[in-house]
Scaffold this motif. Sequence first.
Motif, PDB file in Angstrom:
ATOM      1  N   SER A 130      -6.878  39.952  21.172  1.00 43.59           N
ATOM      2  CA  SER A 130      -6.908  39.296  19.631  1.00 43.59           C
ATOM      3  C   SER A 130      -5.265  39.320  19.001  1.00 43.59           C
ATOM      4  O   SER A 130      -5.074  38.868  17.997  1.00 43.59           O
ATOM      5  CB  SER A 130      -7.750  40.504  18.979  1.00 43.59           C
ATOM      6  OG  SER A 130      -7.295  41.802  18.901  1.00 43.59           O
ATOM      7  N   GLU A 131      -4.164  40.128  19.463  1.00 45.31           N
ATOM      8  CA  GLU A 131      -3.093  40.213  19.000  1.00 45.31           C
ATOM      9  C   GLU A 131      -2.132  38.920  19.241  1.00 45.31           C
ATOM     10  O   GLU A 131      -1.371  38.935  20.207  1.00 45.31           O
ATOM     11  CB  GLU A 131      -2.224  41.512  19.385  1.00 45.31           C
ATOM     12  CG  GLU A 131      -2.908  42.626  18.780  1.00 45.31           C
ATOM     13  CD  GLU A 131      -2.367  44.119  19.478  1.00 45.31           C
ATOM     14  OE1 GLU A 131      -1.134  44.146  19.463  1.00 45.31           O
ATOM     15  OE2 GLU A 131      -3.070  44.766  19.784  1.00 45.31           O
ATOM     16  N   HIS A 132      -2.475  37.701  18.797  1.00 44.62           N
ATOM     17  CA  HIS A 132      -2.082  36.331  19.231  1.00 44.62           C
ATOM     18  C   HIS A 132      -0.426  36.172  19.034  1.00 44.62           C
ATOM     19  O   HIS A 132       0.023  35.413  19.921  1.00 44.62           O
ATOM     20  CB  HIS A 132      -2.739  35.256  18.518  1.00 44.62           C
ATOM     21  CG  HIS A 132      -4.278  35.639  18.707  1.00 44.62           C
ATOM     22  ND1 HIS A 132      -4.730  35.307  20.026  1.00 44.62           N
ATOM     23  CD2 HIS A 132      -5.097  35.556  17.984  1.00 44.62           C
ATOM     24  CE1 HIS A 132      -6.224  35.202  19.908  1.00 44.62           C
ATOM     25  NE2 HIS A 132      -6.342  35.607  18.454  1.00 44.62           N
ATOM     26  N   LEU A 133       0.102  36.921  18.030  1.00 41.20           N
ATOM     27  CA  LEU A 133       1.499  36.438  17.871  1.00 41.20           C
ATOM     28  C   LEU A 133       2.336  37.657  18.561  1.00 41.20           C
ATOM     29  O   LEU A 133       3.493  37.514  18.581  1.00 41.20           O
ATOM     30  CB  LEU A 133       1.720  36.621  16.477  1.00 41.20           C
ATOM     31  CG  LEU A 133       0.902  35.653  15.718  1.00 41.20           C
ATOM     32  CD1 LEU A 133       1.530  35.783  14.158  1.00 41.20           C
ATOM     33  CD2 LEU A 133       1.278  34.138  16.086  1.00 41.20           C
ATOM     34  N   THR A 134       2.097  38.831  19.034  1.00 36.35           N
ATOM     35  CA  THR A 134       2.617  39.696  19.634  1.00 36.35           C
ATOM     36  C   THR A 134       2.107  39.978  21.119  1.00 36.35           C
ATOM     37  O   THR A 134       2.701  40.978  21.580  1.00 36.35           O
ATOM     38  CB  THR A 134       2.634  40.886  18.815  1.00 36.35           C
ATOM     39  OG1 THR A 134       1.231  41.516  18.424  1.00 36.35           O
ATOM     40  CG2 THR A 134       3.304  40.853  17.257  1.00 36.35           C
ATOM     41  N   SER A 135       1.184  39.258  21.664  1.00 36.12           N
ATOM     42  CA  SER A 135       0.797  39.904  23.131  1.00 36.12           C
ATOM     43  C   SER A 135       0.214  38.337  23.717  1.00 36.12           C
ATOM     44  O   SER A 135       0.237  37.530  22.853  1.00 36.12           O
ATOM     45  CB  SER A 135      -0.096  40.560  23.125  1.00 36.12           C
ATOM     46  OG  SER A 135      -1.464  40.277  22.617  1.00 36.12           O
ATOM     47  N   ASP A 136       0.055  38.147  24.971  1.00 38.20           N
ATOM     48  CA  ASP A 136      -0.345  37.154  25.651  1.00 38.20           C
ATOM     49  C   ASP A 136      -2.016  37.380  25.506  1.00 38.20           C
ATOM     50  O   ASP A 136      -2.283  38.074  26.347  1.00 38.20           O
ATOM     51  CB  ASP A 136       0.025  36.923  27.081  1.00 38.20           C
ATOM     52  CG  ASP A 136      -0.334  35.637  27.505  1.00 38.20           C
ATOM     53  OD1 ASP A 136      -1.281  35.184  27.348  1.00 38.20           O
ATOM     54  OD2 ASP A 136       0.604  35.052  28.407  1.00 38.20           O
ATOM     55  N   THR A 137      -2.504  36.554  24.713  1.00 36.95           N
ATOM     56  CA  THR A 137      -3.864  36.434  24.558  1.00 36.95           C
ATOM     57  C   THR A 137      -4.606  35.257  25.400  1.00 36.95           C
ATOM     58  O   THR A 137      -5.721  35.163  25.240  1.00 36.95           O
ATOM     59  CB  THR A 137      -4.601  36.360  23.191  1.00 36.95           C
ATOM     60  OG1 THR A 137      -3.939  35.232  22.390  1.00 36.95           O
ATOM     61  CG2 THR A 137      -4.047  37.466  22.262  1.00 36.95           C
ATOM     62  N   VAL A 138      -3.973  34.727  26.149  1.00 36.64           N
ATOM     63  CA  VAL A 138      -4.333  33.693  27.167  1.00 36.64           C
ATOM     64  C   VAL A 138      -4.398  33.945  28.533  1.00 36.64           C
ATOM     65  O   VAL A 138      -5.449  33.940  29.144  1.00 36.64           O
ATOM     66  CB  VAL A 138      -3.583  32.320  26.878  1.00 36.64           C
ATOM     67  CG1 VAL A 138      -4.046  31.096  27.590  1.00 36.64           C
ATOM     68  CG2 VAL A 138      -3.592  31.956  25.257  1.00 36.64           C
ATOM     69  N   LEU A 139      -3.383  34.605  28.925  1.00 40.95           N
ATOM     70  CA  LEU A 139      -3.215  35.074  30.488  1.00 40.95           C
ATOM     71  C   LEU A 139      -3.105  36.412  30.690  1.00 40.95           C
ATOM     72  O   LEU A 139      -2.628  37.331  29.864  1.00 40.95           O
ATOM     73  CB  LEU A 139      -2.024  34.297  31.020  1.00 40.95           C
ATOM     74  CG  LEU A 139      -1.990  32.570  30.941  1.00 40.95           C
ATOM     75  CD1 LEU A 139      -0.816  32.026  31.438  1.00 40.95           C
ATOM     76  CD2 LEU A 139      -3.305  32.238  31.574  1.00 40.95           C
ATOM     77  N   ASP A 140      -3.464  36.800  31.828  1.00 41.91           N
ATOM     78  CA  ASP A 140      -3.150  38.367  32.202  1.00 41.91           C
ATOM     79  C   ASP A 140      -1.359  38.403  32.825  1.00 41.91           C
ATOM     80  O   ASP A 140      -1.234  37.846  33.707  1.00 41.91           O
ATOM     81  CB  ASP A 140      -4.110  38.761  33.300  1.00 41.91           C
ATOM     82  CG  ASP A 140      -3.906  40.236  33.401  1.00 41.91           C
ATOM     83  OD1 ASP A 140      -2.859  40.769  33.510  1.00 41.91           O
ATOM     84  OD2 ASP A 140      -5.043  40.724  34.032  1.00 41.91           O
TER      85      ASP A 140
END
Length: 331
Positions: A271-281
């Motif tokens: 959920s932290e789209h601007l500060t983590s990768d929410t698409v890939l591992d």
Amino acid sequence: MTAAQDDAPDPAAPDVATADTPWVPDLLGDGFQARTLPLPAGAEATLVRHVPSVAPQGSPAQVAVLAVHGFADYFFHPHVARAFADAGVAFYAVDLRGHGRSWDAHVAAGGDPNLVPDIAVYAQDLDAAAEVVRAAGHTSLVVLGHSTGGLIAPLWASAREGRAEALVLNSPWFEHNARRPLRWSAVALAETVAPLAPRAVLSHLGDDYARALHLDHGGPWEFDPAWKPHAPFPVRAAWFRSVRRAQRRLARGLDLDIPVLVLASDRSTTSEHLTSDTVLDVEHIRRIAPRLGWDVDFVSIRGGAHDLSLSAGSASEEYLGVVTDWLRFVV
């Protein structure tokens, strides 16, 4: 690569001879121009250039970067072009067939937006773009691939030895982000369905990440929500099968003999789209990166988003600084 082959792209595919199409003003405004790249079978890609960076003081910049976007995406990042210009690097970006500026021609020919039955055809798009960049007089070409572009670029470089002097991969899509049993079942489903119904919808790309980035939803960036969809986007069987086959090919190792820089966020969340990768591992990226070749550097960007250039705060600047510093060292 045919749909039956477990490889991409096809090193035996013919080169693409780019027609002498004109540069025209680009939708990004002052300093940017676009050029249509005619491709085989009536397809088209679009090349964008940042004019001030191409030939400062009248002479071609020695190093040129060619950016390749991800799935359901396009080039809308003027700050990235300017960062490379400040480092003395010419900047180009390609909108692959069916994406962004290349959307209309693809759809008019009966194609699905953002999708092709086999991603190996993008080798033709990169061939055409690289030909134009080389013709501008730059001595070194660096291909910068993001997400799906980060899967396409190393496979292209492996099949087209000598076309690029280096690769930079921004959160490359090396592996499907799902638990192993779900990855296996997704592959089995795609392999079964694709030959019978290549356009069958297997799932949908979520819209939370794109929405979180956009100004209209409180994000920091402005882009066309039709070209980077704000609605769930269909994932079709043949396309997904070709992606998984390409990922398996890459995971076996490519033996690239050029320098490669792989960058990813320092963590993945949901959920932290601007500060983590929410698409890939990001652990998938870290694990597979060394298999690309003999000279691979991996850098984690603290607080980085999936597209590191669109990260919040200082993470975007850190990403661009790492890349431009690395280029000064290797090319």
